[in-house]
Design a protein around this motif. Sequence first.
Motif, PDB file in Angstrom:
ATOM      1  N   MET A   1      16.243 -35.200  27.591  1.00  0.00           N
ATOM      2  CA  MET A   1      17.657 -35.297  28.416  1.00  0.00           C
ATOM      3  C   MET A   1      18.544 -34.060  27.783  1.00  0.00           C
ATOM      4  N   LEU A   2      18.881 -33.448  28.203  1.00  0.00           N
ATOM      5  CA  LEU A   2      19.921 -32.463  27.664  1.00  0.00           C
ATOM      6  C   LEU A   2      21.301 -32.964  27.435  1.00  0.00           C
ATOM      7  N   ASN A   3      21.819 -32.522  26.088  1.00  0.00           N
ATOM      8  CA  ASN A   3      23.183 -32.880  25.930  1.00  0.00           C
ATOM      9  C   ASN A   3      24.251 -31.821  26.682  1.00  0.00           C
ATOM     10  N   ARG A   4      25.373 -32.078  26.616  1.00  0.00           N
ATOM     11  CA  ARG A   4      26.694 -31.475  27.174  1.00  0.00           C
ATOM     12  C   ARG A   4      26.682 -30.037  26.884  1.00  0.00           C
ATOM     13  N   SER A   5      26.307 -29.796  25.581  1.00  0.00           N
ATOM     14  CA  SER A   5      26.427 -28.209  25.313  1.00  0.00           C
ATOM     15  C   SER A   5      25.296 -27.466  25.962  1.00  0.00           C
ATOM     16  N   GLN A   6      24.044 -28.074  26.180  1.00  0.00           N
ATOM     17  CA  GLN A   6      23.073 -27.447  26.608  1.00  0.00           C
ATOM     18  C   GLN A   6      22.907 -27.472  28.061  1.00  0.00           C
ATOM     19  N   GLU A   7      23.809 -28.535  28.790  1.00  0.00           N
ATOM     20  CA  GLU A   7      23.919 -28.305  30.358  1.00  0.00           C
ATOM     21  C   GLU A   7      24.772 -27.288  30.528  1.00  0.00           C
ATOM     22  N   ARG A   8      25.903 -26.981  29.663  1.00  0.00           N
ATOM     23  CA  ARG A   8      26.906 -25.968  29.783  1.00  0.00           C
ATOM     24  C   ARG A   8      26.058 -24.438  29.945  1.00  0.00           C
ATOM     25  N   LEU A   9      25.246 -24.453  28.993  1.00  0.00           N
ATOM     26  CA  LEU A   9      24.441 -23.173  28.691  1.00  0.00           C
ATOM     27  C   LEU A   9      23.394 -22.823  30.301  1.00  0.00           C
ATOM     28  N   ILE A 126      19.829 -30.664  34.784  1.00  0.00           N
ATOM     29  CA  ILE A 126      20.997 -31.465  34.602  1.00  0.00           C
ATOM     30  C   ILE A 126      20.945 -32.732  35.038  1.00  0.00           C
ATOM     31  N   ARG A 127      21.808 -33.668  34.326  1.00  0.00           N
ATOM     32  CA  ARG A 127      21.654 -34.953  34.945  1.00  0.00           C
ATOM     33  C   ARG A 127      22.313 -34.951  36.413  1.00  0.00           C
ATOM     34  N   PRO A 128      21.871 -35.946  36.843  1.00  0.00           N
ATOM     35  CA  PRO A 128      22.244 -36.083  38.578  1.00  0.00           C
ATOM     36  C   PRO A 128      23.642 -36.501  38.546  1.00  0.00           C
ATOM     37  N   GLN A 129      24.368 -36.992  37.737  1.00  0.00           N
ATOM     38  CA  GLN A 129      26.019 -37.309  37.922  1.00  0.00           C
ATOM     39  C   GLN A 129      26.810 -36.072  37.680  1.00  0.00           C
ATOM     40  N   ASN A 130      26.172 -34.955  36.956  1.00  0.00           N
ATOM     41  CA  ASN A 130      26.767 -33.833  36.689  1.00  0.00           C
ATOM     42  C   ASN A 130      26.243 -32.688  37.696  1.00  0.00           C
ATOM     43  N   GLU A 180      19.574 -18.116  27.582  1.00  0.00           N
ATOM     44  CA  GLU A 180      18.390 -18.643  27.973  1.00  0.00           C
ATOM     45  C   GLU A 180      17.188 -18.736  26.685  1.00  0.00           C
ATOM     46  N   GLY A 181      17.644 -17.887  25.698  1.00  0.00           N
ATOM     47  CA  GLY A 181      16.817 -17.949  24.192  1.00  0.00           C
ATOM     48  C   GLY A 181      17.027 -19.437  23.756  1.00  0.00           C
ATOM     49  N   LEU A 182      18.489 -19.595  23.863  1.00  0.00           N
ATOM     50  CA  LEU A 182      18.852 -20.945  23.027  1.00  0.00           C
ATOM     51  C   LEU A 182      18.213 -22.193  23.769  1.00  0.00           C
ATOM     52  N   LEU A 183      18.156 -22.030  24.986  1.00  0.00           N
ATOM     53  CA  LEU A 183      17.662 -23.165  25.787  1.00  0.00           C
ATOM     54  C   LEU A 183      15.978 -23.279  25.609  1.00  0.00           C
ATOM     55  N   LEU A 184      15.265 -22.191  25.884  1.00  0.00           N
ATOM     56  CA  LEU A 184      14.065 -22.172  25.716  1.00  0.00           C
ATOM     57  C   LEU A 184      13.571 -22.604  24.362  1.00  0.00           C
ATOM     58  N   ARG A 185      14.466 -22.267  23.237  1.00  0.00           N
ATOM     59  CA  ARG A 185      13.764 -22.689  22.145  1.00  0.00           C
ATOM     60  C   ARG A 185      13.998 -24.424  21.844  1.00  0.00           C
ATOM     61  N   ASN A 186      14.907 -24.948  22.674  1.00  0.00           N
ATOM     62  CA  ASN A 186      15.036 -26.520  22.402  1.00  0.00           C
ATOM     63  C   ASN A 186      14.632 -27.329  23.866  1.00  0.00           C
ATOM     64  N   VAL A 187      14.373 -26.684  25.001  1.00  0.00           N
ATOM     65  CA  VAL A 187      14.302 -27.701  26.039  1.00  0.00           C
ATOM     66  C   VAL A 187      12.995 -27.292  26.705  1.00  0.00           C
TER      67      VAL A 187
END
Length: 449
Positions: A1-9, A126-130, A180-187
């Motif tokens: 599950m993504l954290n808030r910072s990753q969801e913002r990205l 992104i989490r359903p509630q957001n 996207e580079g930051l996300l692909l590295r961690n997601v």
Amino acid sequence: MLNRSQERLVVIVAAIGMFLSTLDTGIINVALPFFRSYFHTSPNTVALTVIGYTTSLAIFIMLFGILSDQKGKLKIALWGMIIFMGASLLCGVSTQISEIIVFRIVQGIGAAALQATSASLITTLIRPQNQNKAIGTIGIMIGLGPVLGPSLGGLLLSLGSWRLIFLINIPFTLIGIICEGLLLRNVSEQLYEKKIDYQGFTLNALMISGLLIGLNQLEKNSMRNLGLMFIGAAVVIAFILYNIEKRKNDAIIDIKILKTSKTLILLIQTMLFGFASAVIFLLPPFFFENILHVSTGMTGLLVLGAPVGIAIFSKVAGNLNDGTKNVKFSLIGIFLMLLSFVGLAMIPPKLSTLWITGLLFLYGVGGGFFQPSNVAALMGAVGLAEQGKMSALQRMTQNVAIALGSSIGSIIMYEFGKSEYWGIKMGYLVTLILIGVTLLISFIKRKKL
């Protein structure tokens, strides 16, 4: 599950993709007369810089939707950003109009990847509630992109360099690529086995090309018979496509999904919003400048009513909607748009400009309630394995409807050439009837939504 910072990205990536791809639909329009004289060419030739972009976007968007389910939304969005950035750079350094036309086609391919993944990035990562809040942000981009395009294009052209119209995309795409580079590295994304329906893709490409080329000819009121011939060919291909695709499990356009009344009504609503938005952006400037004799600069400010309303209330509706109010907010949005067009269809030849801007703002409020709710409802109508395909289908449907609205609005204006006031009112009346019929169908079928 993504954290808030990753969801913002994720939201930043989706928002940049939607904003740039819609912005560049119209940012070049204001420069067409300049290109005609600068490159010493014909109006039909410079028009290809617009037609090439919109056509390639519409053709490739379904393909990228399926690829995003297969390869991953982030990866396809990254491809889209890179293609869009490269094509923008090449447009900006071009020395011939033919080069700009070719690179605008490539830019449209990049835009197709960006639009195909914009909503599905949110609904899958992104989490359903957001999700509804994030989709509201996408709604803001959809509202701002088309109207800011001509305004920003005019501003950049006034600074003395047409190349800035294309080069301004570079810093935004760089931000998107970094995110996207930051996300692909961690997601890690869930991938699904998909077959590419090349036969369906080819037929769909021919259908869309015929339709958009035909509409363009009708809109210019030149070579009308040729335009009707292209539209007729598109209808024939659509019939063939339907009969071939309904027997496939891996169809480029899933006919089985379209046969469900829920999805069909939602897509009809999507088409309505695209059509009505085209009319709401096309006709008011003519009324302000030619009927009320308002200056061009003031007209540019007065027509901001609709996009400002969409931008504000997309976010408001997204914050208020917890995912259970999609049907309610969609119907509220369509009803507010109906009220707006009732007022516009009844306007007398002399009316305060602020009243008209208020009616445009009311339309924007309706659009703000409608757009995020409609997108969320469509994405919720299919499983996770079909999110990319549905995201692409929603955008393709709306883009074609925008082209249809622009063409029909222009044709009506041309037919009432001797009385521009009545031509504008007839355009509003036609749209009002379409909204009324759609609202009635939606209200009757609301339980199935």
